[in-house]
Design a protein around this motif. Structure first.
Motif, PDB file in Angstrom:
ATOM      1  N   ARG A 184       0.838  -1.213   0.000  1.00 61.52           N
ATOM      2  CA  ARG A 184       0.000   0.000   0.000  1.00 61.52           C
ATOM      3  C   ARG A 184       0.864   1.251   0.000  1.00 61.52           C
ATOM      4  NH1 ARG A 184      -2.737  -3.229   3.493  1.00 61.52           N
ATOM      5  NH2 ARG A 184      -1.726  -2.254   5.259  1.00 61.52           N
ATOM      6  N   THR A 185       1.963   1.203   0.768  1.00 59.72           N
ATOM      7  CA  THR A 185       2.807   2.397   0.824  1.00 59.72           C
ATOM      8  C   THR A 185       3.768   2.480  -0.354  1.00 59.72           C
ATOM      9  OG1 THR A 185       4.186   1.150   2.332  1.00 59.72           O
ATOM     10  CG2 THR A 185       2.776   2.828   3.313  1.00 59.72           C
ATOM     11  N   ALA A 186       4.139   1.334  -0.932  1.00 59.46           N
ATOM     12  CA  ALA A 186       5.128   1.356  -2.016  1.00 59.46           C
ATOM     13  C   ALA A 186       4.675   2.222  -3.202  1.00 59.46           C
ATOM     14  CB  ALA A 186       5.459  -0.062  -2.465  1.00 59.46           C
ATOM     15  N   PRO A 187       3.424   2.058  -3.696  1.00 59.41           N
ATOM     16  CA  PRO A 187       3.010   2.908  -4.812  1.00 59.41           C
ATOM     17  C   PRO A 187       2.966   4.390  -4.434  1.00 59.41           C
ATOM     18  CG  PRO A 187       1.529   1.039  -4.571  1.00 59.41           C
ATOM     19  CD  PRO A 187       2.408   1.048  -3.372  1.00 59.41           C
ATOM     20  N   ALA A 188       2.542   4.675  -3.203  1.00 59.84           N
ATOM     21  CA  ALA A 188       2.472   6.067  -2.770  1.00 59.84           C
ATOM     22  C   ALA A 188       3.861   6.699  -2.783  1.00 59.84           C
ATOM     23  CB  ALA A 188       1.868   6.144  -1.371  1.00 59.84           C
ATOM     24  N   LEU A 189       4.822   5.987  -2.201  1.00 59.00           N
ATOM     25  CA  LEU A 189       6.192   6.504  -2.173  1.00 59.00           C
ATOM     26  C   LEU A 189       6.762   6.625  -3.582  1.00 59.00           C
ATOM     27  CD1 LEU A 189       7.858   4.662   0.859  1.00 59.00           C
ATOM     28  CD2 LEU A 189       7.417   7.111   0.619  1.00 59.00           C
ATOM     29  N   ALA A 190       6.481   5.613  -4.405  1.00 59.39           N
ATOM     30  CA  ALA A 190       7.018   5.620  -5.771  1.00 59.39           C
ATOM     31  C   ALA A 190       6.478   6.824  -6.540  1.00 59.39           C
ATOM     32  CB  ALA A 190       6.660   4.315  -6.483  1.00 59.39           C
ATOM     33  N   ASN A 191       5.174   7.101  -6.381  1.00 56.57           N
ATOM     34  CA  ASN A 191       4.582   8.257  -7.058  1.00 56.57           C
ATOM     35  C   ASN A 191       5.168   9.562  -6.541  1.00 56.57           C
ATOM     36  OD1 ASN A 191       2.676   7.278  -8.988  1.00 56.57           O
ATOM     37  ND2 ASN A 191       1.525   6.441  -7.273  1.00 56.57           N
ATOM     38  N   LEU A 192       5.382   9.585  -5.235  1.00 57.39           N
ATOM     39  CA  LEU A 192       5.931  10.781  -4.594  1.00 57.39           C
ATOM     40  C   LEU A 192       7.309  11.131  -5.164  1.00 57.39           C
ATOM     41  CD1 LEU A 192       4.651  12.348  -2.228  1.00 57.39           C
ATOM     42  CD2 LEU A 192       6.346  11.283  -0.738  1.00 57.39           C
ATOM     43  N   PHE A 232       6.736  11.455  -9.811  1.00 53.50           N
ATOM     44  CA  PHE A 232       6.107  12.592 -10.487  1.00 53.50           C
ATOM     45  C   PHE A 232       6.894  13.900 -10.377  1.00 53.50           C
ATOM     46  CE2 PHE A 232       2.652   9.613 -10.918  1.00 53.50           C
ATOM     47  CZ  PHE A 232       2.352   9.820 -12.256  1.00 53.50           C
ATOM     48  N   PRO A 233       7.382  14.257  -9.180  1.00 49.16           N
ATOM     49  CA  PRO A 233       8.226  15.471  -9.157  1.00 49.16           C
ATOM     50  C   PRO A 233       9.409  15.333 -10.116  1.00 49.16           C
ATOM     51  CG  PRO A 233       7.688  14.786  -6.927  1.00 49.16           C
ATOM     52  CD  PRO A 233       7.179  13.706  -7.828  1.00 49.16           C
ATOM     53  N   MET A 234      10.017  14.154 -10.132  1.00 55.72           N
ATOM     54  CA  MET A 234      11.176  13.980 -11.016  1.00 55.72           C
ATOM     55  C   MET A 234      10.770  14.078 -12.473  1.00 55.72           C
ATOM     56  SD  MET A 234      14.173  11.443 -10.035  1.00 55.72           S
ATOM     57  CE  MET A 234      14.478  11.031  -8.337  1.00 55.72           C
ATOM     58  N   MET A 235       9.554  13.577 -12.757  1.00 58.72           N
ATOM     59  CA  MET A 235       9.081  13.597 -14.147  1.00 58.72           C
ATOM     60  C   MET A 235       8.887  15.042 -14.616  1.00 58.72           C
ATOM     61  SD  MET A 235       5.667  11.750 -15.536  1.00 58.72           S
ATOM     62  CE  MET A 235       4.874  12.180 -17.058  1.00 58.72           C
ATOM     63  N   PHE A 236       8.269  15.873 -13.756  1.00 57.29           N
ATOM     64  CA  PHE A 236       7.917  17.225 -14.210  1.00 57.29           C
ATOM     65  C   PHE A 236       9.047  18.229 -14.030  1.00 57.29           C
ATOM     66  CE2 PHE A 236       3.635  15.418 -13.540  1.00 57.29           C
ATOM     67  CZ  PHE A 236       3.215  15.542 -14.857  1.00 57.29           C
ATOM     68  N   LEU A 237       9.920  17.998 -13.059  1.00 58.74           N
ATOM     69  CA  LEU A 237      10.947  18.992 -12.754  1.00 58.74           C
ATOM     70  C   LEU A 237      12.261  18.739 -13.474  1.00 58.74           C
ATOM     71  CD1 LEU A 237      10.368  19.467  -8.922  1.00 58.74           C
ATOM     72  CD2 LEU A 237       9.366  20.703 -10.837  1.00 58.74           C
ATOM     73  N   SER A 238      12.437  17.551 -14.042  1.00 58.86           N
ATOM     74  CA  SER A 238      13.755  17.218 -14.568  1.00 58.86           C
ATOM     75  C   SER A 238      13.884  17.500 -16.054  1.00 58.86           C
ATOM     76  CB  SER A 238      14.024  15.732 -14.341  1.00 58.86           C
ATOM     77  OG  SER A 238      13.106  14.978 -15.123  1.00 58.86           O
ATOM     78  N   GLY A 239      12.778  17.853 -16.703  1.00 63.78           N
ATOM     79  CA  GLY A 239      12.844  18.011 -18.145  1.00 63.78           C
ATOM     80  C   GLY A 239      12.470  16.751 -18.890  1.00 63.78           C
ATOM     81  N   ALA A 240      12.028  15.730 -18.154  1.00 64.36           N
ATOM     82  CA  ALA A 240      11.638  14.490 -18.820  1.00 64.36           C
ATOM     83  C   ALA A 240      10.312  14.676 -19.559  1.00 64.36           C
ATOM     84  CB  ALA A 240      11.515  13.351 -17.803  1.00 64.36           C
ATOM     85  N   ALA A 241       9.363  15.335 -18.900  1.00 67.60           N
ATOM     86  CA  ALA A 241       8.054  15.525 -19.523  1.00 67.60           C
ATOM     87  C   ALA A 241       7.958  16.888 -20.197  1.00 67.60           C
ATOM     88  CB  ALA A 241       6.961  15.382 -18.474  1.00 67.60           C
ATOM     89  N   ILE A 242       8.485  17.905 -19.532  1.00 65.99           N
ATOM     90  CA  ILE A 242       8.432  19.260 -20.070  1.00 65.99           C
ATOM     91  C   ILE A 242       9.863  19.645 -20.465  1.00 65.99           C
ATOM     92  CG2 ILE A 242       7.875  21.668 -19.529  1.00 65.99           C
ATOM     93  CD1 ILE A 242       6.177  20.382 -17.153  1.00 65.99           C
ATOM     94  N   PRO A 243      10.046  20.087 -21.700  1.00 67.29           N
ATOM     95  CA  PRO A 243      11.409  20.447 -22.112  1.00 67.29           C
ATOM     96  C   PRO A 243      12.039  21.415 -21.113  1.00 67.29           C
ATOM     97  CG  PRO A 243       9.925  20.496 -23.982  1.00 67.29           C
ATOM     98  CD  PRO A 243       9.082  20.253 -22.774  1.00 67.29           C
ATOM     99  N   PHE A 244      13.295  21.129 -20.775  1.00 67.53           N
ATOM    100  CA  PHE A 244      13.980  21.845 -19.710  1.00 67.53           C
ATOM    101  C   PHE A 244      13.980  23.363 -19.937  1.00 67.53           C
ATOM    102  CE2 PHE A 244      17.755  23.175 -17.297  1.00 67.53           C
ATOM    103  CZ  PHE A 244      17.588  22.465 -16.122  1.00 67.53           C
ATOM    104  N   PHE A 245      14.163  23.782 -21.201  1.00 69.32           N
ATOM    105  CA  PHE A 245      14.309  25.225 -21.469  1.00 69.32           C
ATOM    106  C   PHE A 245      13.014  25.991 -21.199  1.00 69.32           C
ATOM    107  CE2 PHE A 245      13.265  23.168 -25.492  1.00 69.32           C
ATOM    108  CZ  PHE A 245      12.184  23.907 -25.930  1.00 69.32           C
TER     109      PHE A 245
END
Lengths: 307, 330
Positions: B161-169, B172-185
């Protein structure tokens, strides 16, 4: 001495699971740990296996301390856990091959499959095995490195009679090969049939310890005798012989006696002097179950006692 | 500490399980491909450079998902089902169990990356600006770093139950903040600052270097170092937080050391690493790197002469213009 514990205690929060257990077990034979759920059996065997730490007291298994010398001990004991934990998506052959690789020396996988009678299922996925077959695989996992001591925690729990009997045969074979087996169970007739020695545990304390015969004898339980005769019988001579009249059960006269031999001799006299003929005679000796139920008392107290 | 035969057999058993489990195959291999098509259809037309420019971010997403969802779930699951508890009765060491989990995860992550690459090549005709071997090397180093991090999560998460919550935590920040989903520039400077503290950013930077900007491994040595150090340090931290049983309490002191250690590592990386080149908008003329620029233009000129290293040349469809970095040429 293969297992030795002194004043072993284990406390979980405010619950005492083990309350000063002293146990000495010598090599050879099957030793049964008997007790209701929550009596502390699993806690005790898991301390012996090194899976749990005692709160206080001393433990020695094969001369080693399970908490500190676990690595050396693990090469020499084999165990099966209460919840059967077999890796999924593998076959019995692959599981045993994996377990063999963990030990310094091990039996050939085929030999173990033969011992636990799983040759026919060697290459089927474990999820297709029946409960009894899974339990036998778990026993095989414990045997793979030829351990000196085997610890099985409720290996026959939840199995049908045929599967249970098959497992009993395997355990008796292992005993015949000179292994020492510590077995927990709450099937009393299983303990009576398999065990050379029975240790009864209640609320974290040893309440009885000895061979099934000794325990039954020591408890001084009474035998029950049923008698059916043609005609009317006056039971007075039987009562002189020490029997107690328990009235009728169907057509049968029912007696209880501490000395069944004397009662039977007295019965011969009754038949002879009163001229009645015997049509049925049945006797039930006190069993380990009677001893067990007497010692375990109120099942409501099985949850462990407050600290 | 490790018994090599045990490690070999446990890895083999894990690989057999991975191959036999249909759900594992679907989530590990199939699911990341959904992103490929989603990103290609949504962002492809909007991005200068097209799908080729999106590939580093997609590869990073696939790696992260494999590590944070795949790796950790498998470990938590085995702990919860008491398979690990049974292993604990044998002489097998925690190091062996963690390494074998690492082997299985490296195999699945690598397989899903290769599949993604293949599909991108077949369907979107991506153009690669660098030697395939360098790209594979960077992908493997990235996978190693994230698998190590995923294993920590697998040790720390309490149950399924906690594993998916932690994994999402984490994911998702890494996905949106790292330039993976949104181009870094496109990210505002302060988020770019945060991004410099995320391992995913370094993976994307290195991948963009070798895949898009046509840089050599030496030129992306900075981000590669961050990933390699992550792989080693996180693998070592696994031994601090490993647990055989769900009921075993987490040792908070050790957890703080592990998380604190990683935090220090990424803070140091953020301060010491050179400026992210992916921070430069591909649409603008970058002011900082004229040398790279000229080399890149040269290469593109080559490509236009049909002698370039277009990975998907064989699959060129006549009607579809090759979308490549050539679009950024002013």
């Amino acid at each position: 001495m293969i297992i030795e514990t002194k004043s072993l205690r284990r406390v979980y929060g405010s619950t005492v699971a083990l309350n000063g257990v002293d146990l000495c077990i010598e090599a050879g034979g099957i030793i049964g740990l008997l007790g209701p759920n929550g009596a502390g059996k699993t806690t005790l065997v898991e301390i012996l296996e090194g899976l749990r730490m005692p709160s206080s007291g001393e433990v020695s298994v094969l001369g080693l301390d399970p908490a500190r010398q676990g690595r050396a001990l693990k090469e020499r004991i084999g165990a099966q856990l209460q919840s059967t934990t077999i890796p999924i998506d593998l076959t019995p052959f692959e599981v045993l091959r994996l377990y063999a690789s963990f030990y310094e020396r091990s039996l050939p996988v085929d030999r173990v499959l033969q011992i636990v009678n799983l040759k026919a299922k060697a290459n089927k996925l474990t999820r297709t095995l029946s409960g009894g077959q899974k339990q036998r695989l778990a026993i095989g996992m414990a045997l793979i490195h030829e351990p000196e001591l085997l610890i099985f925690d409720e290996p026959t729990s939840g199995l049908d009679p045929a599967a249970r009997r098959q497992l009993h045969e395997i355990l008796l074979d292992l005993k015949g090969q000179g292994r020492t087996i510590l077995l927990t169970t709450h099937y009393i007739e299983e303990a009576e049939k398999l065990c050379d020695r029975v240790v009864m545990i209640r609320s974290g304390e040893v309440v009885a310890d000895g061979s099934p015969f000794e325990l039954v004898g020591r408890a001084g339980g009474k035998s029950t005798i049923w008698i059916d005769v043609e005609g009317d019988m006056d039971p007075a001579p039987l009562l002189v012989g020490g029997a107690e009249d328990q009235g009728r059960q169907g057509n049968h006269y029912k007696f209880t006696t501490a000395d069944p031999a004397a009662t039977i001799v007295a019965l011969g006299e009754v038949l002879h002097t009163q001229g009645v003929s015997l049509t049925d005679l049945r006797m039930r000796r006190p069993t380990l179950e009677d001893v067990y139920l007497e010692l375990m008392g109120d099942p409501e107290e099985d949850e462990g006692v407050p600290a | 500490m490790t018994n090599l035969r045990g490690l070999g057999e446990l890895s083999r058993a894990y690989l057999l399980q991975a191959r036999r489990s249909k759900t594992a195959i679907f989530w590990a291999l199939g699911f990341p491909q959904v992103w490929l098509f989603a990103f290609a259809f949504i962002f492809g037309p909007l991005t200068p450079g097209g799908v080729s420019y999106l590939m580093p971010g997609l590869f990073a997403l696939t790696t992260m998902a494999g590590a944070f969802f795949g790796v950790s779930y498998l470990m938590v699951n085995e702990r919860e089902n008491e398979v690990l508890r049974r292993y604990r009765l044998t002489p097998v060491s925690p190091v062996t169990v963690v390494l074998a989990n690492g082997v299985r995860s490296m195999a699945t992550v690598t397989a899903s990356l290769m599949l993604q690459w293949l599909l991108a090549w077949l369907f979107f005709d991506i153009t690669i600006n660098g030697p395939v071997l360098s790209i594979i090397l960077v992908l493997l180093i990235g996978a190693l770093a994230f698998v190590s991090l995923g294993l920590i999560l697998g040790c720390v998460a309490k149950d399924m139950r906690t594993a998916p919550a932690l994994a999402n935590l984490i994911f998702f920040p890494m996905m949106f903040l790292s330039g993976a989903a949104i181009p870094f520039f496109l990210l505002p400077p302060w988020i770019q600052g945060i991004a410099r503290m995320l391992p995913a950013t370094y993976l994307i930077e290195a991948l963009q270097g070798v895949m898009v900007r046509g840089e050599s491994l030496v030129e992306v040595a900075g981000p590669i170092m961050v990933l390699l150090v992550t792989a080693v340090v996180a693998a070592a931290f696994n031994s601090l937080v490993f647990r055989w049983e769900s009921s075993e309490p987490i040792n908070f002191k050790r957890l703080v050391v592990a998380i604190g250690g990683l935090a220090v590592l990424y803070l140091a990386a953020a301060l010491l690493a050179p400026a992210m080149r992916m921070g430069e908008s591909p649409a603008q003329e970058p002011a900082s790197a004229p040398v790279e620029r000229s080399r890149l233009t040269q290469q593109m000129a080559q490509e236009e002469g049909q002698v370039g290293r277009s990975f998907g040349q064989a699959a060129h469809e006549p009607g579809v213009p090759a979308r490549s970095v050539a679009h950024i040429d002013p």
